[in-house]
Design a protein around this motif. Structure first.
Motif, PDB file in Angstrom:
ATOM      1  N   CYS A   6       1.169  -6.291  -4.243  1.00 35.63           N
ATOM      2  CA  CYS A   6       0.934  -6.633  -5.646  1.00 35.63           C
ATOM      3  C   CYS A   6       0.147  -7.942  -5.690  1.00 35.63           C
ATOM      4  N   THR A   7      -0.994  -7.933  -6.381  1.00 38.28           N
ATOM      5  CA  THR A   7      -1.832  -9.124  -6.449  1.00 38.28           C
ATOM      6  C   THR A   7      -1.283 -10.166  -7.418  1.00 38.28           C
ATOM      7  N   VAL A   8      -0.245  -9.819  -8.170  1.00 38.04           N
ATOM      8  CA  VAL A   8       0.352 -10.753  -9.120  1.00 38.04           C
ATOM      9  C   VAL A   8       1.485 -11.546  -8.469  1.00 38.04           C
ATOM     10  N   CYS A   9       2.406 -10.838  -7.791  1.00 39.00           N
ATOM     11  CA  CYS A   9       3.598 -11.520  -7.268  1.00 39.00           C
ATOM     12  C   CYS A   9       3.762 -11.425  -5.753  1.00 39.00           C
ATOM     13  N   ALA A  10       2.875 -10.701  -5.081  1.00 41.13           N
ATOM     14  CA  ALA A  10       2.879 -10.543  -3.627  1.00 41.13           C
ATOM     15  C   ALA A  10       3.967  -9.598  -3.103  1.00 41.13           C
ATOM     16  N   TYR A  11       4.611  -8.814  -3.988  1.00 39.70           N
ATOM     17  CA  TYR A  11       5.547  -7.788  -3.533  1.00 39.70           C
ATOM     18  C   TYR A  11       4.776  -6.779  -2.687  1.00 39.70           C
ATOM     19  N   VAL A  12       5.366  -6.351  -1.577  1.00 34.50           N
ATOM     20  CA  VAL A  12       4.729  -5.366  -0.707  1.00 34.50           C
ATOM     21  C   VAL A  12       5.476  -4.045  -0.832  1.00 34.50           C
ATOM     22  N   TYR A  13       4.737  -3.001  -1.243  1.00 34.53           N
ATOM     23  CA  TYR A  13       5.305  -1.659  -1.262  1.00 34.53           C
ATOM     24  C   TYR A  13       5.136  -1.074   0.124  1.00 34.53           C
ATOM     25  N   ASP A  14       6.255  -0.757   0.769  1.00 29.97           N
ATOM     26  CA  ASP A  14       6.254  -0.168   2.099  1.00 29.97           C
ATOM     27  C   ASP A  14       6.658   1.298   1.958  1.00 29.97           C
ATOM     28  N   PRO A  15       5.735   2.229   2.210  1.00 31.01           N
ATOM     29  CA  PRO A  15       6.049   3.648   2.047  1.00 31.01           C
ATOM     30  C   PRO A  15       7.220   4.108   2.916  1.00 31.01           C
TER      31      PRO A  15
END
Length: 54
Positions: A6-15
């Motif tokens: 996420c470019t807003v909060c840096a959360y990483v979605y890991d599939p």
């Protein structure tokens, strides 16, 4: 499978993990997420995510 950040909060979605809080199971690719899926941290939509360079 590629991770997305996420470019807003840096959360990483890991599939590999999915998003269990939103009933998204493990091994769900980012492209397969519903169009109305939002970042579980900041609430922004899929459009703010970018592939994570590894």
């Amino acid at each position: 499978m590629e991770k997305y950040c996420c470019t807003v909060c840096a959360y990483v979605y890991d599939p590999a993990l999915g998003d269990p809080e939103d009933d998204i199971g493990p091994d769900t690719p980012f492209d397969a997420l519903p169009d109305d899926w939002v970042c579980p941290v900041c609430g922004e939509g899929k459009w703010v995510f970018e592939p994570l360079a590894e």
